[in-house]
Design an enzyme around this catalytic site. Structure first.
Site, PDB file in Angstrom:
ATOM      1  N   ARG A 158      13.463   7.332   6.417  1.00  0.00           N
ATOM      2  CA  ARG A 158      13.376   5.856   6.414  1.00  0.00           C
ATOM      3  C   ARG A 158      13.016   5.396   5.016  1.00  0.00           C
ATOM      4  NH1 ARG A 158       9.553   2.938   8.858  1.00  0.00           N
ATOM      5  NH2 ARG A 158       8.103   4.596   9.425  1.00  0.00           N
ATOM      6  N   ILE A 214      12.243   4.285   1.322  1.00  0.00           N
ATOM      7  CA  ILE A 214      12.527   4.904   0.027  1.00  0.00           C
ATOM      8  C   ILE A 214      12.974   6.356   0.231  1.00  0.00           C
ATOM      9  CG2 ILE A 214      11.449   5.666  -2.134  1.00  0.00           C
ATOM     10  CD1 ILE A 214       9.537   3.246  -1.891  1.00  0.00           C
ATOM     11  N   ASN A 216       7.053  12.312  -0.569  1.00  0.00           N
ATOM     12  CA  ASN A 216       7.268  10.864  -0.446  1.00  0.00           C
ATOM     13  C   ASN A 216       6.504  10.236   0.721  1.00  0.00           C
ATOM     14  OD1 ASN A 216       9.011   8.242  -0.584  1.00  0.00           O
ATOM     15  ND2 ASN A 216       9.348   9.044   1.487  1.00  0.00           N
ATOM     16  N   GLY A 236       4.106   8.529   3.124  1.00  0.00           N
ATOM     17  CA  GLY A 236       2.876   7.797   2.833  1.00  0.00           C
ATOM     18  C   GLY A 236       2.663   6.682   3.833  1.00  0.00           C
ATOM     19  N   GLN A 261      -5.773  -1.818  -6.360  1.00  0.00           N
ATOM     20  CA  GLN A 261      -5.366  -3.022  -5.627  1.00  0.00           C
ATOM     21  C   GLN A 261      -6.461  -3.415  -4.653  1.00  0.00           C
ATOM     22  OE1 GLN A 261      -2.796  -5.185  -5.901  1.00  0.00           O
ATOM     23  NE2 GLN A 261      -3.804  -6.321  -4.271  1.00  0.00           N
ATOM     24  N   MET A 262      -6.886  -4.643  -4.752  1.00  0.00           N
ATOM     25  CA  MET A 262      -7.893  -5.152  -3.822  1.00  0.00           C
ATOM     26  C   MET A 262      -7.442  -4.924  -2.378  1.00  0.00           C
ATOM     27  SD  MET A 262      -9.603  -8.886  -3.952  1.00  0.00           S
ATOM     28  CE  MET A 262      -8.419  -9.858  -3.067  1.00  0.00           C
ATOM     29  N   TYR A 302      -5.850   3.720  -0.370  1.00  0.00           N
ATOM     30  CA  TYR A 302      -4.478   3.959  -0.849  1.00  0.00           C
ATOM     31  C   TYR A 302      -4.463   4.146  -2.369  1.00  0.00           C
ATOM     32  CZ  TYR A 302       0.602   2.976  -1.233  1.00  0.00           C
ATOM     33  OH  TYR A 302       1.954   3.032  -1.490  1.00  0.00           O
ATOM     34  N   LYS A 327      -3.278   7.557  -4.164  1.00  0.00           N
ATOM     35  CA  LYS A 327      -2.106   7.524  -5.057  1.00  0.00           C
ATOM     36  C   LYS A 327      -2.496   7.882  -6.487  1.00  0.00           C
ATOM     37  CE  LYS A 327       1.181   6.429  -2.157  1.00  0.00           C
ATOM     38  NZ  LYS A 327       2.208   7.431  -1.809  1.00  0.00           N
ATOM     39  N   ILE A 364       8.837  -2.384  -3.360  1.00  0.00           N
ATOM     40  CA  ILE A 364      10.209  -2.026  -3.005  1.00  0.00           C
ATOM     41  C   ILE A 364      10.538  -2.632  -1.642  1.00  0.00           C
ATOM     42  CG2 ILE A 364      11.812  -0.093  -2.675  1.00  0.00           C
ATOM     43  CD1 ILE A 364      10.579  -0.252  -5.530  1.00  0.00           C
TER      44      ILE A 364
END
Ligand code: NDP
Length: 241
Positions: free
Chosen positions: A12, A14, A82, A84, A141-142, A147, A151, A180
């Protein structure tokens, strides 16, 4: 002989674009997934790519799954990490379960999968390990401490493994996509996307899975042997490290 590639979460989003691109470039591809059988069988039907169901957070499941892929297709030359997930929340409200789920699927999985193919790659003196990080692992990222940490962890993993593998013909690189156009981003409310996300992207649009897939096939190629320990940012200019 065609090179063999495994793409985790390759049925599925990306991952599907990556699996398809590698198949089109002549690789024998095995695409893994977690539980969405309907999406996986539609993908298989559409592309003819072998699909395999296992949880990449489970070491023993990875061991059995990789053994099956190698039985079907041959030894793994290219591993694309990939798969995630996101389980968002501000830290002061984040449950331990959400932390654990994200670390397990996004980071432990990379240990599991890579550990199980690295010895073969070393023995055959060729390998490509490509892991899909995120812009949010680069800049934070707030609402995504879990995550972002997982990452960012891929970057350290990659730089260390790149040094270990360099003399054995193994390269290890990261791709850090921006936003994306996939189901993961479709979960973001439209008004948030239009008012808060798109204005931050200089090219003025979301990226497409195929654009990330092209980064993967570039790094996977035999001719990319001098690129290792790198992070390829593909984010429309949103973040320039
Ligand atoms: P999707 O949610 O569209 O697809 C995720 C894929 O991973 C699915 O095939 C899913 O299987 C599989 N998967 C999830 N958990 C597991 C597990 N435990 N074991 C095995 N497979 C699993 O994700 P995207 O295509 O949006 O994202 C792909 C990667 O790119 C992720 O690592 C993501 O963090 C990263 N990324 C995405 C961005 C985006 O904008 N979309 C931006 C930056 C990075 P199933 O189909 O069975 O659920």
């Amino acid at each position: 002989m065609a090179r063999v590639a495994i793409v985790t979460g390759g049925t599925r989003g990306i991952g599907a674009a990556i699996s398809t691109e590698l198949k089109d470039k002549g690789y024998q591809v095995g695409a893994t997934y977690a539980g969405n059988d309907a999406a996986a069988s539609a993908f298989k039907e559409q592309t003819g790519i072998n699909v395999y169901k296992w949880d990449v957070g489970d070491y023993e499941a990875c061991e059995a799954g990789i053994a099956q892929v190698e039985k079907d297709l041959g030894p793994v030359d290219v591993l694309v990490n990939n798969a995630g997930i996101t389980r968002d929340g501000m830290l002061h409200k984040l449950s331990k379960d959400k932390w654990d789920a994200v670390m397990r699927t996004n980071l432990d999985s990379v240990f599991n999968m890579t550990r199980l193919v690295i010895e073969g790659m070393r023995a055959r003196k060729f390998g490509r390990v490509i892991s899909i990080s995120s812009i949010n692992g680069r800049k934070g990222q707030m609402g995504q401490v879990n995550y972002s940490a997982a990452k960012a962890g891929l970057l350290g993993f990659t730089k260390a493994l790149a040094q270990e593998g360099a003399f054995k013909g193994i390269t290890c690189n990261v791709i850090a996509p921006g936003y994306i156009n996939t189901e993961m981003v479709a979960a973001v409310p439209k008004e948030v996307l239009e008012s808060k996300i798109l204005p931050l992207i200089p090219v003025g649009r979301l990226g497409e899975g195929e654009e990330i897939a092209r980064c993967v096939s570039f790094l996977a190629a035999d001719e990319a042997g001098f690129i290792t320990g790198a992070c390829l940012d593909a984010n429309g200019g949103q973040y320039m490290a």
